[in-house]
Design a protein around this motif. Structure first.
Motif, PDB file in Angstrom:
ATOM      1  N   GLN A   1      39.648  30.523  34.032  1.00  0.00           N
ATOM      2  CA  GLN A   1      40.535  30.036  35.090  1.00  0.00           C
ATOM      3  C   GLN A   1      39.988  28.743  35.664  1.00  0.00           C
ATOM      4  O   GLN A   1      39.745  28.626  36.859  1.00  0.00           O
ATOM      5  CB  GLN A   1      40.665  31.091  36.188  1.00  0.00           C
TER       6      GLN A   1
ATOM      7  N   SER B   1      45.421  37.030  42.804  1.00  0.00           N
ATOM      8  CA  SER B   1      44.534  38.160  43.144  1.00  0.00           C
ATOM      9  C   SER B   1      43.843  37.937  44.492  1.00  0.00           C
ATOM     10  O   SER B   1      43.422  38.895  45.145  1.00  0.00           O
ATOM     11  CB  SER B   1      43.493  38.351  42.041  1.00  0.00           C
TER      12      SER B   1
ATOM     13  N   GLN C   1      45.179  40.036  47.288  1.00  0.00           N
ATOM     14  CA  GLN C   1      44.639  41.415  47.410  1.00  0.00           C
ATOM     15  C   GLN C   1      43.578  41.442  48.499  1.00  0.00           C
ATOM     16  O   GLN C   1      43.573  42.296  49.371  1.00  0.00           O
ATOM     17  CB  GLN C   1      43.844  41.802  46.161  1.00  0.00           C
TER      18      GLN C   1
ATOM     19  N   GLN D   1      52.692  33.671  39.634  1.00  0.00           N
ATOM     20  CA  GLN D   1      52.184  35.013  39.339  1.00  0.00           C
ATOM     21  C   GLN D   1      52.727  35.990  40.375  1.00  0.00           C
ATOM     22  O   GLN D   1      53.222  35.596  41.436  1.00  0.00           O
ATOM     23  CB  GLN D   1      50.654  35.036  39.428  1.00  0.00           C
TER      24      GLN D   1
ATOM     25  N   GLU E   1      51.143  39.600  42.138  1.00  0.00           N
ATOM     26  CA  GLU E   1      49.984  40.484  42.207  1.00  0.00           C
ATOM     27  C   GLU E   1      50.438  41.773  42.871  1.00  0.00           C
ATOM     28  O   GLU E   1      51.142  41.735  43.876  1.00  0.00           O
ATOM     29  CB  GLU E   1      48.917  39.792  43.081  1.00  0.00           C
TER      30      GLU E   1
ATOM     31  N   PHE F   1      38.462  42.681  33.307  1.00  0.00           N
ATOM     32  CA  PHE F   1      38.596  41.802  34.468  1.00  0.00           C
ATOM     33  C   PHE F   1      37.460  42.204  35.401  1.00  0.00           C
ATOM     34  O   PHE F   1      37.226  43.408  35.583  1.00  0.00           O
ATOM     35  CB  PHE F   1      39.944  42.000  35.181  1.00  0.00           C
TER      36      PHE F   1
ATOM     37  N   THR G   1      38.377  44.893  38.206  1.00  0.00           N
ATOM     38  CA  THR G   1      38.933  46.237  37.957  1.00  0.00           C
ATOM     39  C   THR G   1      38.018  46.982  36.991  1.00  0.00           C
ATOM     40  O   THR G   1      37.362  46.379  36.133  1.00  0.00           O
ATOM     41  CB  THR G   1      40.350  46.153  37.360  1.00  0.00           C
TER      42      THR G   1
ATOM     43  N   GLY H   1      48.133  42.089  33.232  1.00  0.00           N
ATOM     44  CA  GLY H   1      46.792  42.673  33.308  1.00  0.00           C
ATOM     45  C   GLY H   1      46.755  43.649  34.467  1.00  0.00           C
ATOM     46  O   GLY H   1      47.482  43.485  35.444  1.00  0.00           O
TER      47      GLY H   1
ATOM     48  N   GLY I   1      44.357  47.310  36.317  1.00  0.00           N
ATOM     49  CA  GLY I   1      43.197  48.197  36.263  1.00  0.00           C
ATOM     50  C   GLY I   1      42.987  48.888  37.599  1.00  0.00           C
ATOM     51  O   GLY I   1      43.714  48.625  38.570  1.00  0.00           O
TER      52      GLY I   1
ATOM     53  N   ALA J   1      45.401  47.714  40.692  1.00  0.00           N
ATOM     54  CA  ALA J   1      45.951  46.366  40.912  1.00  0.00           C
ATOM     55  C   ALA J   1      46.532  45.885  39.597  1.00  0.00           C
ATOM     56  O   ALA J   1      46.148  46.359  38.522  1.00  0.00           O
ATOM     57  CB  ALA J   1      44.855  45.416  41.373  1.00  0.00           C
ATOM     58  N   PHE J   2      47.467  44.981  39.695  1.00  0.00           N
ATOM     59  CA  PHE J   2      48.026  44.397  38.465  1.00  0.00           C
ATOM     60  C   PHE J   2      48.504  42.978  38.754  1.00  0.00           C
ATOM     61  O   PHE J   2      48.758  42.621  39.920  1.00  0.00           O
ATOM     62  CB  PHE J   2      49.186  45.240  37.902  1.00  0.00           C
ATOM     63  N   GLY J   3      48.579  42.195  37.696  1.00  0.00           N
ATOM     64  CA  GLY J   3      49.043  40.820  37.894  1.00  0.00           C
ATOM     65  C   GLY J   3      49.666  40.275  36.622  1.00  0.00           C
ATOM     66  O   GLY J   3      49.243  40.611  35.512  1.00  0.00           O
TER      67      GLY J   3
HETATM   68  N1  DAH Z   1      44.316  37.715  37.927  1.00  0.00           N
HETATM   69  C1  DAH Z   1      44.623  37.952  36.538  1.00  0.00           C
HETATM   70  C2  DAH Z   1      45.029  36.652  35.871  1.00  0.00           C
HETATM   71  O1  DAH Z   1      45.284  35.700  36.543  1.00  0.00           O
HETATM   72  C3  DAH Z   1      45.741  38.965  36.405  1.00  0.00           C
HETATM   73  C4  DAH Z   1      45.291  40.322  36.843  1.00  0.00           C
HETATM   74  C5  DAH Z   1      44.645  41.122  35.957  1.00  0.00           C
HETATM   75  C6  DAH Z   1      45.491  40.735  38.146  1.00  0.00           C
HETATM   76  C7  DAH Z   1      44.216  42.378  36.330  1.00  0.00           C
HETATM   77  C8  DAH Z   1      45.044  41.993  38.542  1.00  0.00           C
HETATM   78  C9  DAH Z   1      44.412  42.790  37.613  1.00  0.00           C
HETATM   79  O2  DAH Z   1      45.191  42.464  39.764  1.00  0.00           O
HETATM   80  O3  DAH Z   1      43.990  44.017  37.996  1.00  0.00           O
HETATM   81  O4  DAH Z   1      45.102  36.584  34.676  1.00  0.00           O
END
Ligand code: DAH
Length: 350
Positions: free
Chosen positions: A162, A179, A182, A217, A219, A258, A261, A292, A294, A315-317
């Motif tokens: 990133q 993220s 969060q 994105q 989140e 990640f 997670t 993504g 976890g 969490a997911f994104g």
């Molecule tokens: N932040 C990650 C990205 O930018 C995406 C992501 C992956 C967010 C896993 C999450 C997570 O909250 O649990 O690629």
């Protein structure tokens, strides 16, 4: 001696002739000629009227005078009526001559929501159904919120994925992922927490079919005492089935990494084009990578003063563009940001 009967007869003949001519007259020039014919100095009526003075009998003079005035005003008013009718016809003809029915009608361009906004709206609506509230965070972040609090310490190699535009002075940067929201939410709110945070993110990328320096994105985060991986799978399956309007979609969780997670997953959905059989769109895999996710790492919870022995969650994104691209079979991310109306207008929604 003037015979008033003869005068009356002549006047009556003139009247009949005039009314006939006025009736059959169909243009204004001709009507003008008729007017001077019947009312000009040398007109027959004038000639007759000039003879009235020779009538000796006053009674007869009066009668023939009144009769001739009646005839004159009748002819006069018939001419005026006809004139009004002919003028109207002339106006209508001019109007119809000037209306070009082959001319294109003016079209106003009605604006439409951008495809990314449309997808964010669907996402938000879907997750609100599961009790998620919508939050947002700043696009300019500190290094701590964007990385350190998420277990990406200063020299962590995962930062390389990133790369961004750093402003050294205050350790601030355009956020590289949502993220960071969060972290801000967990610091501000006490569990249970359920949030979805859509927004823009920025990375130092070379522009190509799959990369742009700015993109969106979303989140998602749930923190409470019991939420586990099977909740993650079932909530995301229902949500994605709703987003893609397809109840055959299944999800598969692939192990991934990640720093924030543990365990971490890449989440794939059944390819909507071939329904898992394998096609060009999914590169014959039958699956399409979507996001993504976890279980939130215990150290991340500690970083925001939440006790990992009491609370847990997932969490997911992912990218709304990615969802829109898969749903509409678009293969170039750059199209969203070129402002080309030929592309955008295919997805009109107000
Ligand atoms: N932040 C990650 C990205 O930018 C995406 C992501 C992956 C967010 C896993 C999450 C997570 O909250 O649990 O690629």
């Amino acid at each position: 001696m003037t015979d008033i009967k003869l005068l009356a007869k002549n006047l009556s003949n003139i009247e009949n002739e005039a009314l006939d001519k006025i009736q059959s007259c169909n243009n204004l020039d001709r009507l003008k000629q008729l007017r001077s014919k019947y009312f000009g100095k040398d007109s027959d009526i004038s000639k007759i009227l000039s003879n009235i003075k020779y009538i000796r009998n006053n009674e007869e003079k009066k009668t023939i005078g009144e009769y001739s005035n009646k005839i004159k005003s009748n002819i006069q008013s018939q001419i005026s009526d006809k004139e009004a009718i002919l003028k109207n016809i002339q106006i209508e003809e001019e109007i119809s001559r000037n209306i070009d029915i082959s001319l294109n009608k003016f079209e106003t361009n009605i604006g439409s929501l951008h495809p990314v906004t449309q997808m964010i709206d669907i996402l938000v609506e879907t997750f609100q159904y599961f009790g998620f509230s919508v939050v947002s965070g700043p696009e300019i972040e500190t290094d701590w919120f964007c990385f350190q609090s998420l277990n990406l310490d200063i020299n962590h190699p995962a930062r390389d994925m990133q790369d961004t535009f750093y402003i050294e002075e205050n350790h601030i940067l355009p956020r590289t992922h949502t993220s960071s929201v969060q972290i801000r939410t967990m610091l501000n709110e006490k569990p249970p927490i359920r949030i979805i945070a859509p927004g823009k993110v920025y990375r130092n990328e070379n522009q190509d079919q799959r990369h742009t320096f700015m993109f969106y994105q979303y989140e998602g985060l749930i923190i409470d005492k019991t939420t586990n991986i099977s909740d993650l799978k079932s909530i995301l399956t229902t949500a994605l089935r709703n987003i893609f309007d397809n109840s055959d979609i299944e999800l598969r969780l692939r192990h991934s990494f990640f720093p924030y997670t543990e365990p971490s997953f890449e989440i794939d959905a059944t390819c909507m084009v071939c329904l898992g059989k394998g096609c060009k769109v999914c590169s014959n895999k039958g699956w399409i990578e979507l996001l993504g996710a976890g279980m939130v790492h215990p150290q991340v919870l500690r970083n925001v003063n939440i006790d990992p022995n009491v609370y847990q969650g997932f969490a997911f994104g992912g990218g709304p563009e990615r969802l829109f691209m898969v749903k509409n079979m678009i293969d170039d991310l750059r199209l969203f940001y070129e402002n080309d109306l030929k592309f955008l207008s295919q997805f009109r929604k107000i």
